[in-house]
Write a protein that holds these residues in place. Structure first.
Motif, mmCIF file in Angstrom:
data_model
loop_
_atom_site.group_PDB
_atom_site.id
_atom_site.type_symbol
_atom_site.label_atom_id
_atom_site.label_comp_id
_atom_site.label_asym_id
_atom_site.label_seq_id
_atom_site.Cartn_x
_atom_site.Cartn_y
_atom_site.Cartn_z
ATOM 1 N N ARG A 20 0.851 -1.185 0.000
ATOM 2 C CA ARG A 20 0.000 0.000 0.000
ATOM 3 C C ARG A 20 0.887 1.236 0.000
ATOM 4 O O ARG A 20 1.911 1.273 0.662
ATOM 5 N N PHE A 21 0.471 2.239 -0.754
ATOM 6 C CA PHE A 21 1.226 3.480 -0.827
ATOM 7 C C PHE A 21 1.193 4.222 0.490
ATOM 8 O O PHE A 21 0.135 4.428 1.068
ATOM 9 N N GLU A 22 2.373 4.614 0.950
ATOM 10 C CA GLU A 22 2.523 5.502 2.100
ATOM 11 C C GLU A 22 1.637 5.073 3.266
ATOM 12 O O GLU A 22 0.898 5.849 3.837
ATOM 13 N N ASP A 23 1.734 3.822 3.619
ATOM 14 C CA ASP A 23 0.899 3.266 4.674
ATOM 15 C C ASP A 23 1.674 3.282 5.990
ATOM 16 O O ASP A 23 2.812 2.856 6.046
ATOM 17 N N CYS A 79 7.450 8.565 0.182
ATOM 18 C CA CYS A 79 7.021 9.467 -0.881
ATOM 19 C C CYS A 79 5.569 9.887 -0.644
ATOM 20 O O CYS A 79 4.717 9.059 -0.327
ATOM 21 N N ASP A 80 5.286 11.159 -0.776
ATOM 22 C CA ASP A 80 3.926 11.671 -0.615
ATOM 23 C C ASP A 80 3.105 11.241 -1.822
ATOM 24 O O ASP A 80 3.308 11.713 -2.928
ATOM 25 N N MET A 81 2.179 10.320 -1.592
ATOM 26 C CA MET A 81 1.379 9.759 -2.686
ATOM 27 C C MET A 81 0.005 10.401 -2.818
ATOM 28 O O MET A 81 -0.871 9.876 -3.501
ATOM 29 N N GLY A 82 -0.199 11.552 -2.199
ATOM 30 C CA GLY A 82 -1.429 12.306 -2.372
ATOM 31 C C GLY A 82 -2.675 11.465 -2.145
ATOM 32 O O GLY A 82 -2.787 10.746 -1.166
ATOM 33 N N ARG A 83 -3.602 11.527 -3.085
ATOM 34 C CA ARG A 83 -4.886 10.818 -2.919
ATOM 35 C C ARG A 83 -4.753 9.304 -3.047
ATOM 36 O O ARG A 83 -5.701 8.576 -2.772
ATOM 37 N N TRP A 84 -3.579 8.804 -3.449
ATOM 38 C CA TRP A 84 -3.360 7.364 -3.547
ATOM 39 C C TRP A 84 -2.926 6.757 -2.214
ATOM 40 O O TRP A 84 -2.817 5.538 -2.084
ATOM 41 N N ARG A 85 -2.682 7.581 -1.241
ATOM 42 C CA ARG A 85 -2.193 7.111 0.057
ATOM 43 C C ARG A 85 -3.113 6.022 0.624
ATOM 44 O O ARG A 85 -4.327 6.149 0.636
ATOM 45 N N GLY A 86 -2.500 4.920 1.076
ATOM 46 C CA GLY A 86 -3.236 3.837 1.705
ATOM 47 C C GLY A 86 -3.863 2.844 0.741
ATOM 48 O O GLY A 86 -4.452 1.863 1.155
ATOM 49 N N ARG A 87 -3.713 3.071 -0.552
ATOM 50 C CA ARG A 87 -4.290 2.168 -1.559
ATOM 51 C C ARG A 87 -3.182 1.335 -2.209
ATOM 52 O O ARG A 87 -2.027 1.698 -2.193
ATOM 53 N N THR A 88 -3.573 0.215 -2.802
ATOM 54 C CA THR A 88 -2.599 -0.615 -3.524
ATOM 55 C C THR A 88 -2.513 -0.140 -4.974
ATOM 56 O O THR A 88 -3.422 0.532 -5.488
ATOM 57 N N LEU A 89 -1.428 -0.510 -5.636
ATOM 58 C CA LEU A 89 -1.265 -0.174 -7.050
ATOM 59 C C LEU A 89 -2.397 -0.774 -7.875
ATOM 60 O O LEU A 89 -2.920 -0.133 -8.790
ATOM 61 N N GLN A 90 -2.814 -1.983 -7.538
ATOM 62 C CA GLN A 90 -3.900 -2.635 -8.272
ATOM 63 C C GLN A 90 -5.203 -1.846 -8.149
ATOM 64 O O GLN A 90 -5.937 -1.695 -9.127
ATOM 65 N N ALA A 110 3.182 13.708 -11.074
ATOM 66 C CA ALA A 110 2.572 13.413 -9.776
ATOM 67 C C ALA A 110 1.055 13.454 -9.949
ATOM 68 O O ALA A 110 0.377 14.303 -9.379
ATOM 69 N N PRO A 111 0.509 12.523 -10.747
ATOM 70 C CA PRO A 111 -0.932 12.554 -11.005
ATOM 71 C C PRO A 111 -1.781 12.316 -9.767
ATOM 72 O O PRO A 111 -2.976 12.611 -9.775
#
Length: 189
Positions: A20-23, A79-90, A110-111
């Motif tokens: 998960r991003f930035e978890d 890395c600051d993943m913005g609105r993707w934080r806590g989600r998986t790449l899938q 940085a979409p």
């Protein structure tokens, strides 16, 4: 004057298993046991003059279990993943496939609304370049997120940002960097 920086990848947590991003999850049970098992081999790290960690709970717990009493460094955050934080790449790829393609192809993008890969690598490199040196052969230890270790490798080797995706950073694996600002080398110990 040379500085030795040992970056130790934090113990594992369930977030490393499902990526998960930035978890900010803590060490899981298996990770806690792995750190306990690694203490004898990593106890020497407590001799470093300065001991830091990424500000995540997982990194702080790893450092504390190793007896480092590390100081959290904001520059070593994931890395600051913005609105993707806590989600998986899938999960993100299913919702925003074009954004993921752009992010993977362009290190300046940085979409997600957070930090670009290039900015992240530069931030970690800036932290390396500003480490204090009071004398010869200073030693700094930092428990860091796997992403931070990967970014440091890219910065030290001055490799293209896309090489970030080809670097593996396994839990409790030390990376030794020696040198001084702008003149770093990877060391095998």
């Amino acid at each position: 004057m040379h500085l030795r920086v040992t970056l130790l990848t934090a113990g594992r947590s369930s977030s490393l298993l499902d990526v998960r991003f930035e978890d900010a999850r803590p060490l899981d049970s298996a990770g806690w046991h792995e750190v306990q098992h690694a203490v004898p081999g990593l106890a020497r790290l407590a001799a470093a003059q300065l001991r830091y960690c990424s500000p995540s709970r997982r990194c702080r717990e790893t450092g504390d279990l190793l007896g480092l009493s590390p100081i959290a460094q904001p520059a070593l955050r994931d890395c600051d993943m913005g609105r993707w934080r806590g989600r998986t790449l899938q999960e993100i790829a299913a919702r925003e496939p074009r954004a993921v393609d752009t992010w993977l192809a362009d290190p300046r993008s940085a979409p997600h609304g957070g930090e670009s890969l290039l900015a992240f690598i530069s931030r970690v490199g800036g932290w390396l370049d500003t480490r204090p040196m009071d004398g010869d052969d200073e030693w700094v230890v930092a428990v860091a997120e796997p992403s931070v270790v990967r970014a440091a490798v890219c910065y030290v080797l001055k490799s293209p940002p896309h090489s970030y995706w080809r670097i593996e950073a396994h839990p409790l694996t030390p990376l030794v960097i020696t040198g001084r600002a702008g003149q770093w080398c990877l060391s095998v110990e």
